[in-house]
Scaffold this active site. Sequence first.
Site, PDB file in Angstrom:
ATOM      1  N   PRO A   9      -2.730  -9.171  11.933  1.00  0.00           N
ATOM      2  CG  PRO A   9      -3.059 -11.471  12.107  1.00  0.00           C
ATOM      3  CD  PRO A   9      -3.285 -10.301  11.187  1.00  0.00           C
ATOM      4  CG  ASN A  10       1.976 -10.344  15.105  1.00  0.00           C
ATOM      5  OD1 ASN A  10       1.822 -10.457  16.318  1.00  0.00           O
ATOM      6  ND2 ASN A  10       1.955 -11.389  14.291  1.00  0.00           N
ATOM      7  NE  ARG A  17       5.837  -7.851  13.564  1.00  0.00           N
ATOM      8  CZ  ARG A  17       5.132  -8.057  12.454  1.00  0.00           C
ATOM      9  NH1 ARG A  17       4.403  -7.070  11.949  1.00  0.00           N
ATOM     10  NH2 ARG A  17       5.124  -9.219  11.883  1.00  0.00           N
ATOM     11  CE1 TYR A  22       7.238  -6.063   8.537  1.00  0.00           C
ATOM     12  CE2 TYR A  22       8.041  -6.792  10.692  1.00  0.00           C
ATOM     13  CZ  TYR A  22       7.562  -7.086   9.432  1.00  0.00           C
ATOM     14  OH  TYR A  22       7.392  -8.387   9.051  1.00  0.00           O
ATOM     15  CG  ASN A  72       0.441  -4.938   6.263  1.00  0.00           C
ATOM     16  OD1 ASN A  72       0.527  -6.164   6.141  1.00  0.00           O
ATOM     17  ND2 ASN A  72       1.471  -4.190   6.599  1.00  0.00           N
ATOM     18  CB  ALA A  75       1.636 -13.905   9.205  1.00  0.00           C
ATOM     19  CG  HIS A  78       2.707 -14.983   4.100  1.00  0.00           C
ATOM     20  ND1 HIS A  78       3.052 -14.294   2.952  1.00  0.00           N
ATOM     21  CD2 HIS A  78       3.131 -14.221   5.141  1.00  0.00           C
ATOM     22  CE1 HIS A  78       3.679 -13.169   3.302  1.00  0.00           C
ATOM     23  NE2 HIS A  78       3.732 -13.095   4.623  1.00  0.00           N
ATOM     24  CG  ASP A  85     -12.565 -18.366  -0.202  1.00  0.00           C
ATOM     25  OD1 ASP A  85     -11.894 -18.223  -1.245  1.00  0.00           O
ATOM     26  OD2 ASP A  85     -12.816 -19.489   0.295  1.00  0.00           O
ATOM     27  CD  GLU A  96      -0.770  -8.956  -1.244  1.00  0.00           C
ATOM     28  OE1 GLU A  96      -1.242  -9.219  -2.372  1.00  0.00           O
ATOM     29  OE2 GLU A  96       0.070  -9.671  -0.668  1.00  0.00           O
ATOM     30  CG  HIS A  98       3.032  -7.139   2.137  1.00  0.00           C
ATOM     31  ND1 HIS A  98       2.391  -7.810   3.149  1.00  0.00           N
ATOM     32  CD2 HIS A  98       2.519  -7.615   0.981  1.00  0.00           C
ATOM     33  CE1 HIS A  98       1.530  -8.662   2.630  1.00  0.00           C
ATOM     34  NE2 HIS A  98       1.580  -8.564   1.310  1.00  0.00           N
ATOM     35  CB  SER A 100       9.182  -6.073   4.792  1.00  0.00           C
ATOM     36  OG  SER A 100       8.202  -7.093   4.768  1.00  0.00           O
ATOM     37  NE  ARG A 105      10.937  -9.877   6.049  1.00  0.00           N
ATOM     38  CZ  ARG A 105       9.996  -9.703   6.976  1.00  0.00           C
ATOM     39  NH1 ARG A 105       8.866  -9.092   6.678  1.00  0.00           N
ATOM     40  NH2 ARG A 105      10.203 -10.151   8.205  1.00  0.00           N
ATOM     41  NE  ARG A 109       8.696 -12.852   6.683  1.00  0.00           N
ATOM     42  CZ  ARG A 109       8.008 -12.812   7.815  1.00  0.00           C
ATOM     43  NH1 ARG A 109       6.745 -12.435   7.826  1.00  0.00           N
ATOM     44  NH2 ARG A 109       8.569 -13.166   8.971  1.00  0.00           N
TER      45      ARG A 109
HETATM   46  C1  DQA Z   1       4.129  -7.648   6.438  1.00  0.00           C
HETATM   47  C2  DQA Z   1       4.915  -8.839   5.886  1.00  0.00           C
HETATM   48  C3  DQA Z   1       4.365 -10.122   6.421  1.00  0.00           C
HETATM   49  O1  DQA Z   1       5.117 -11.211   5.929  1.00  0.00           O
HETATM   50  C4  DQA Z   1       4.447 -10.142   7.923  1.00  0.00           C
HETATM   51  O2  DQA Z   1       3.878 -11.335   8.433  1.00  0.00           O
HETATM   52  C5  DQA Z   1       3.848  -8.954   8.561  1.00  0.00           C
HETATM   53  C6  DQA Z   1       4.069  -7.649   7.942  1.00  0.00           C
HETATM   54  C7  DQA Z   1       4.730  -6.298   5.988  1.00  0.00           C
HETATM   55  O3  DQA Z   1       4.086  -5.270   6.198  1.00  0.00           O
HETATM   56  O4  DQA Z   1       5.856  -6.269   5.488  1.00  0.00           O
HETATM   57  O5  DQA Z   1       3.249  -9.025   9.619  1.00  0.00           O
HETATM   58  O6  DQA Z   1       2.806  -7.711   5.902  1.00  0.00           O
END
Ligand code: DQA
Length: 143
Positions: A9-10, A17, A22, A72, A75, A78, A85, A96, A98, A100, A105, A109
């Site tokens: 997401p996002n 953004r 980012y 990635n 959110a 978290h 699962d 995994e 990220h 950031s 943060r 997170r």
């Molecule tokens: C993220 C960090 C997450 O906490 C956040 O919700 C994101 C991006 C990152 O790439 O730093 O959407 O995964």
Amino acid sequence: MKVLVANGPNLNMTGTREPETYGSDTLAVINSQLKSRFPDVAFEFFQTNGEGDMIDKIHGVDKEGFVGVVLNAGALTHYSYSLRDAIASVRTPVVEVHMSNVFAREEFRRTSVISAVCKGTITGFGKLSYFAAVFALSENAGK
Ligand code: DQA
């Protein structure tokens, strides 16, 4: 060597953004830079804003023959026990990532419910987090 790069997401908003967090490259630019940097990797790129869609994608990775998944989860990282699962239900290694440094943060997170079922975690290197994950998977392929 097939690698799936999956963004949750996002992450489709990357580039516009919160660029101070980012970066200003879009996901399309990052993906194309990955292809240039790793010409021998057959990439599939996937992005969804839906938890269920991400779970469905993870369910298919074993039969698609990926050497690994760069994930990635945004959110979902978290709080999504169902994504956790799903990762635990497949044999393909999931890294995994990220952009950031999630530990530097907000408090929420600092919890990842997926880390324990992932091969490893790379956090805090901006778009280079993706590059580091592909490197790690490609070095590990076949071992
Ligand atoms: C993220 C960090 C997450 O906490 C956040 O919700 C994101 C991006 C990152 O790439 O730093 O959407 O995964």
